[in-house]
Design a protein around this motif. Structure first.
Motif, PDB file in Angstrom:
ATOM      1  N   GLU A 286      -3.310   2.096  38.921  1.00 31.34           N
ATOM      2  CA  GLU A 286      -1.960   1.627  39.243  1.00 31.34           C
ATOM      3  C   GLU A 286      -1.184   1.267  37.982  1.00 31.34           C
ATOM      4  O   GLU A 286      -0.012   1.645  37.828  1.00 31.34           O
ATOM      5  CB  GLU A 286      -2.039   0.416  40.179  1.00 31.34           C
ATOM      6  N   VAL A 287      -1.838   0.544  37.068  1.00 32.56           N
ATOM      7  CA  VAL A 287      -1.150   0.139  35.840  1.00 32.56           C
ATOM      8  C   VAL A 287      -0.802   1.362  34.991  1.00 32.56           C
ATOM      9  O   VAL A 287       0.320   1.476  34.469  1.00 32.56           O
ATOM     10  CB  VAL A 287      -2.014  -0.857  35.032  1.00 32.56           C
ATOM     11  N   SER A 288      -1.752   2.279  34.851  1.00 29.78           N
ATOM     12  CA  SER A 288      -1.516   3.461  33.999  1.00 29.78           C
ATOM     13  C   SER A 288      -0.438   4.380  34.553  1.00 29.78           C
ATOM     14  O   SER A 288       0.148   5.179  33.811  1.00 29.78           O
ATOM     15  CB  SER A 288      -2.818   4.244  33.815  1.00 29.78           C
ATOM     16  N   SER A 289      -0.149   4.261  35.848  1.00 32.67           N
ATOM     17  CA  SER A 289       0.899   5.101  36.441  1.00 32.67           C
ATOM     18  C   SER A 289       2.301   4.633  36.050  1.00 32.67           C
ATOM     19  O   SER A 289       3.271   5.395  36.200  1.00 32.67           O
ATOM     20  CB  SER A 289       0.771   5.101  37.967  1.00 32.67           C
ATOM     21  N   VAL A 290       2.408   3.392  35.550  1.00 28.64           N
ATOM     22  CA  VAL A 290       3.741   2.883  35.180  1.00 28.64           C
ATOM     23  C   VAL A 290       3.842   2.430  33.734  1.00 28.64           C
ATOM     24  O   VAL A 290       4.950   2.260  33.219  1.00 28.64           O
ATOM     25  CB  VAL A 290       4.143   1.696  36.101  1.00 28.64           C
ATOM     26  N   TRP A 291       2.675   2.239  33.051  1.00 25.38           N
ATOM     27  CA  TRP A 291       2.735   1.718  31.681  1.00 25.38           C
ATOM     28  C   TRP A 291       1.540   2.201  30.885  1.00 25.38           C
ATOM     29  O   TRP A 291       0.433   2.358  31.419  1.00 25.38           O
ATOM     30  CB  TRP A 291       2.750   0.190  31.689  1.00 25.38           C
ATOM     31  N   SER A 292       1.769   2.408  29.594  1.00 32.13           N
ATOM     32  CA  SER A 292       0.698   2.827  28.695  1.00 32.13           C
ATOM     33  C   SER A 292       0.716   1.957  27.447  1.00 32.13           C
ATOM     34  O   SER A 292       1.792   1.624  26.934  1.00 32.13           O
ATOM     35  CB  SER A 292       0.886   4.293  28.289  1.00 32.13           C
ATOM     36  N   PRO A 293      -0.456   1.583  26.935  1.00 36.14           N
ATOM     37  CA  PRO A 293      -0.495   0.789  25.695  1.00 36.14           C
ATOM     38  C   PRO A 293       0.148   1.501  24.519  1.00 36.14           C
ATOM     39  O   PRO A 293       0.632   0.858  23.588  1.00 36.14           O
ATOM     40  CB  PRO A 293      -1.999   0.583  25.459  1.00 36.14           C
ATOM     41  N   ILE A 304       6.117  -4.729  36.786  1.00 33.01           N
ATOM     42  CA  ILE A 304       5.247  -5.777  37.343  1.00 33.01           C
ATOM     43  C   ILE A 304       5.427  -5.841  38.858  1.00 33.01           C
ATOM     44  O   ILE A 304       4.455  -5.919  39.615  1.00 33.01           O
ATOM     45  CB  ILE A 304       5.573  -7.148  36.715  1.00 33.01           C
ATOM     46  N   HIS A 305       6.677  -5.799  39.296  1.00 34.00           N
ATOM     47  CA  HIS A 305       6.975  -5.866  40.728  1.00 34.00           C
ATOM     48  C   HIS A 305       6.348  -4.702  41.481  1.00 34.00           C
ATOM     49  O   HIS A 305       5.970  -4.845  42.662  1.00 34.00           O
ATOM     50  CB  HIS A 305       8.494  -5.877  40.944  1.00 34.00           C
ATOM     51  N   GLY A 306       6.235  -3.558  40.810  1.00 31.25           N
ATOM     52  CA  GLY A 306       5.679  -2.375  41.462  1.00 31.25           C
ATOM     53  C   GLY A 306       4.161  -2.353  41.525  1.00 31.25           C
ATOM     54  O   GLY A 306       3.586  -1.508  42.234  1.00 31.25           O
ATOM     55  N   MET A 307       3.483  -3.248  40.848  1.00 33.12           N
ATOM     56  CA  MET A 307       2.014  -3.273  40.845  1.00 33.12           C
ATOM     57  C   MET A 307       1.500  -4.044  42.062  1.00 33.12           C
ATOM     58  O   MET A 307       0.916  -5.123  41.962  1.00 33.12           O
ATOM     59  CB  MET A 307       1.507  -3.915  39.545  1.00 33.12           C
ATOM     60  N   LYS A 308       1.698  -3.475  43.242  1.00 30.67           N
ATOM     61  CA  LYS A 308       1.384  -4.170  44.481  1.00 30.67           C
ATOM     62  C   LYS A 308      -0.119  -4.429  44.633  1.00 30.67           C
ATOM     63  O   LYS A 308      -0.515  -5.489  45.117  1.00 30.67           O
ATOM     64  CB  LYS A 308       1.898  -3.362  45.683  1.00 30.67           C
ATOM     65  N   PHE A 410      -2.010 -10.530  32.794  1.00 28.33           N
ATOM     66  CA  PHE A 410      -3.297 -10.514  32.096  1.00 28.33           C
ATOM     67  C   PHE A 410      -4.161  -9.361  32.592  1.00 28.33           C
ATOM     68  O   PHE A 410      -4.758  -8.630  31.779  1.00 28.33           O
ATOM     69  CB  PHE A 410      -4.030 -11.839  32.312  1.00 28.33           C
ATOM     70  N   LEU A 411      -4.241  -9.189  33.902  1.00 28.94           N
ATOM     71  CA  LEU A 411      -5.043  -8.093  34.453  1.00 28.94           C
ATOM     72  C   LEU A 411      -4.542  -6.740  33.956  1.00 28.94           C
ATOM     73  O   LEU A 411      -5.332  -5.888  33.533  1.00 28.94           O
ATOM     74  CB  LEU A 411      -4.990  -8.131  35.986  1.00 28.94           C
ATOM     75  N   ALA A 412      -3.223  -6.538  34.015  1.00 28.96           N
ATOM     76  CA  ALA A 412      -2.647  -5.257  33.615  1.00 28.96           C
ATOM     77  C   ALA A 412      -2.944  -4.945  32.151  1.00 28.96           C
ATOM     78  O   ALA A 412      -3.329  -3.819  31.798  1.00 28.96           O
ATOM     79  CB  ALA A 412      -1.139  -5.264  33.871  1.00 28.96           C
ATOM     80  N   LEU A 413      -2.786  -5.929  31.278  1.00 29.49           N
ATOM     81  CA  LEU A 413      -3.022  -5.707  29.847  1.00 29.49           C
ATOM     82  C   LEU A 413      -4.512  -5.583  29.537  1.00 29.49           C
ATOM     83  O   LEU A 413      -4.927  -4.704  28.767  1.00 29.49           O
ATOM     84  CB  LEU A 413      -2.408  -6.859  29.045  1.00 29.49           C
ATOM     85  N   PHE A 414      -5.315  -6.449  30.137  1.00 32.69           N
ATOM     86  CA  PHE A 414      -6.743  -6.476  29.827  1.00 32.69           C
ATOM     87  C   PHE A 414      -7.411  -5.154  30.200  1.00 32.69           C
ATOM     88  O   PHE A 414      -8.162  -4.577  29.394  1.00 32.69           O
ATOM     89  CB  PHE A 414      -7.400  -7.643  30.573  1.00 32.69           C
ATOM     90  N   VAL A 415      -7.145  -4.654  31.408  1.00 29.27           N
ATOM     91  CA  VAL A 415      -7.818  -3.417  31.835  1.00 29.27           C
ATOM     92  C   VAL A 415      -7.265  -2.204  31.109  1.00 29.27           C
ATOM     93  O   VAL A 415      -7.923  -1.150  31.065  1.00 29.27           O
ATOM     94  CB  VAL A 415      -7.702  -3.219  33.368  1.00 29.27           C
ATOM     95  N   SER A 416      -6.071  -2.319  30.517  1.00 29.90           N
ATOM     96  CA  SER A 416      -5.451  -1.178  29.834  1.00 29.90           C
ATOM     97  C   SER A 416      -5.925  -1.015  28.396  1.00 29.90           C
ATOM     98  O   SER A 416      -5.906   0.098  27.864  1.00 29.90           O
ATOM     99  CB  SER A 416      -3.924  -1.327  29.840  1.00 29.90           C
ATOM    100  N   VAL A 417      -6.337  -2.105  27.762  1.00 30.77           N
ATOM    101  CA  VAL A 417      -6.689  -2.015  26.341  1.00 30.77           C
ATOM    102  C   VAL A 417      -8.166  -2.294  26.062  1.00 30.77           C
ATOM    103  O   VAL A 417      -8.622  -2.128  24.931  1.00 30.77           O
ATOM    104  CB  VAL A 417      -5.832  -2.991  25.500  1.00 30.77           C
TER     105      VAL A 417
END
Length: 457
Positions: A286-293, A304-308, A410-417
């Motif tokens: 879900e995070v990678s579909s809207v944002w990339s490090p 953030i709002h879209g990360m249901k 935190f979840l979005a950033l932590f799992v992405s990097v």
């Protein structure tokens, strides 16, 4: 031979029977008072004079409160009684009874208890004064306000993750202290902005550590004891950049709430994702579909709002392991809690947010974010009265949106990097009180950078 004994010794020996009678009378009166207040509630048949069960509570907090919950459940009353340092206490397991306590915080019913080191502001207010203050604070937690904090939060989170990655990768890293330091910097920057000097930040860090230790110690207010050190530390805690004592108290409330609530939730989130790789995979997707490090951009409020699903994970973390397990209240007057039981005046009542989280919800012992994501299930609506992680009533947590937003970021950033793996040992996920609940091992993990280029802002 008797004539050779000092007169003072004879006086003491003569007084011993009177002392013994006085002690026995005190013990008897205390036991009778305890049983009168206890009524039909389950609880110990005899209590240690004055101390009650405080030694058990301090040595093994989890075991003590589990025992209260077991009594309340097995009896079918949803309530249990005990005695702590001269105080009669009532443990509330039942969600509806907890709701009844929360919604009756007023001068002639229940008063919230914060901590034993002096009173700060928000939780001790009632009526129009309290409503007016909350109305004044509310604009700080609107969606628009949260979007302005997001950039600050992300920069701090990423800086601390970078520090963690720079440590030795072959050794497990406990996240609890690292998350605490991260939350301290985040909350200080968000709530106090540039007004706190580096010296003031460091002082707050040290004094807050003393405050936490004192909360878990025997309440002995004498030099050299942790309780005394905590009380003196709290007197220094309100930020020194303002002469307004009330404003300093508000800032103290926000900073304490941020540290106590967010740190355990971040640790439990990492633990839950490690134990549920399917959930981790969905969050990453879900995070990678809207944002990339590697995008060179921060996550926006719209993203953030879209990360249901990630939001559902955050809510399930808070349900599964509510950081504030108990919210103590004191009965200002006798209060009829049920048809058959009236809480006596002066009793301390402990509604259990933790126990409420495991009532009503289907399969409550399972970590299942789908309960907050599925449109078919809608358990956030169906079992809303059991979700008490942020309290209820007029004193419900004013910063709950900020708390959940922080956890999502935190979840979005932590799992992405980061690629991470829990250092699994026996009992590592057992909750321990510090004073909020955290994993026994401090959430020790192996970390490795997963992105090609680490974000830098």
């Amino acid at each position: 031979m008797v004539e050779l004994l000092p007169a003072g010794f004879m006086d003491v020996r003569a007084a011993l029977p009177l002392v013994a009678v006085a002690v026995a009378l005190y013990f008897l009166v205390e036991q009778l008072s305890y049983h009168r207040k206890k009524g039909g509630l389950p609880g110990p048949s005899l209590v240690v004079p004055f101390l009650g069960s405080v030694v058990h509570m301090i040595r093994d907090p989890a075991g003590f409160w589990d025992a209260q919950a077991a009594r309340a459940k097995e009896s079918g009353t949803g309530l249990a009684a005990d005695f702590l340092i001269g105080r009669f206490i009532v443990f509330v397991r039942d969600s509806e009874l907890s709701q009844r306590v929360f919604t009756n915080v007023r001068p002639d019913a229940f008063h919230l208890i914060g901590h034993p080191f002096g009173q700060h502001n928000l939780i001790y207010m009632f009526g129009e004064e309290h409503k007016e203050l909350r109305r004044g604070i509310a604009p700080n937690f609107t969606p628009r306000a949260l979007s302005t904090y997001a950039a600050i939060q992300q920069r701090v989170i990423l800086a601390h993750i970078r520090t963690l990655l720079d440590r030795h990768p072959s050794l497990p890293t406990p996240l609890r202290v690292a998350c605490r330091d991260m939350n301290l910097e985040t909350s200080q920057t968000v709530f106090a902005g540039p007004y706190l000097t580096e010296k003031a930040r460091q002082r707050f860090d040290k004094d807050y550590a003393l405050f936490n230790v004192g909360l878990m110690a025997m309440p002995v207010d004498l030099p050299g004891f942790a309780f005394r050190r905590a009380r003196l530390a709290v007197a220094r805690l309100p930020p020194a950049h303002t002469d307004d004592e009330q404003l300093g108290g508000f800032l103290f409330d926000f900073l304490v709430a941020a540290l106590d609530a967010y740190t355990p939730s971040l640790c439990w989130a990492v633990t839950a994702l490690d134990s549920h790789p399917d959930v981790l995979a969905r969050v990453r997707a879900e995070v990678s579909s809207v944002w990339s490090p590697e995008s060179g951009e921060l996550i926006t409020a719209e993203q953030i709002h879209g990360m249901k699903y990630t939001q559902a994970v955050a809510r399930e973390v808070v349900r599964y392991r509510p950081p504030a397990t108990l919210v103590p209240h004191i009965a200002a007057e006798p209060f009829q809690l049920t048809e058959w039981y009236t809480v006596p005046r002066g009793a301390i009542v402990f509604p259990s947010l933790y126990e409420s989280s495991f009532q009503g919800f289907p399969a409550p012992d399972a970590f299942d974010p789908e309960r907050f994501f599925s449109e078919a299930r809608r358990e956030d609506v169906a079992y809303k009265r059991n979700f008490l992680a942020f309290g209820a009533g007029a004193h419900q947590c004013v910063g709950q949106r900020y708390a959940l937003n922080h956890l999502v970021l935190f979840l979005a950033l932590f799992v992405s990097v980061v690629d991470f793996k829990r250092d699994r040992t026996d009992g590592c996920d057992d909750p321990v009180y510090m004073p909020t609940i955290v994993p026994r091992d401090g959430c020790a993990v192996y970390l490795q950078q997963s992105c090609a280029r680490f974000p830098s802002f």
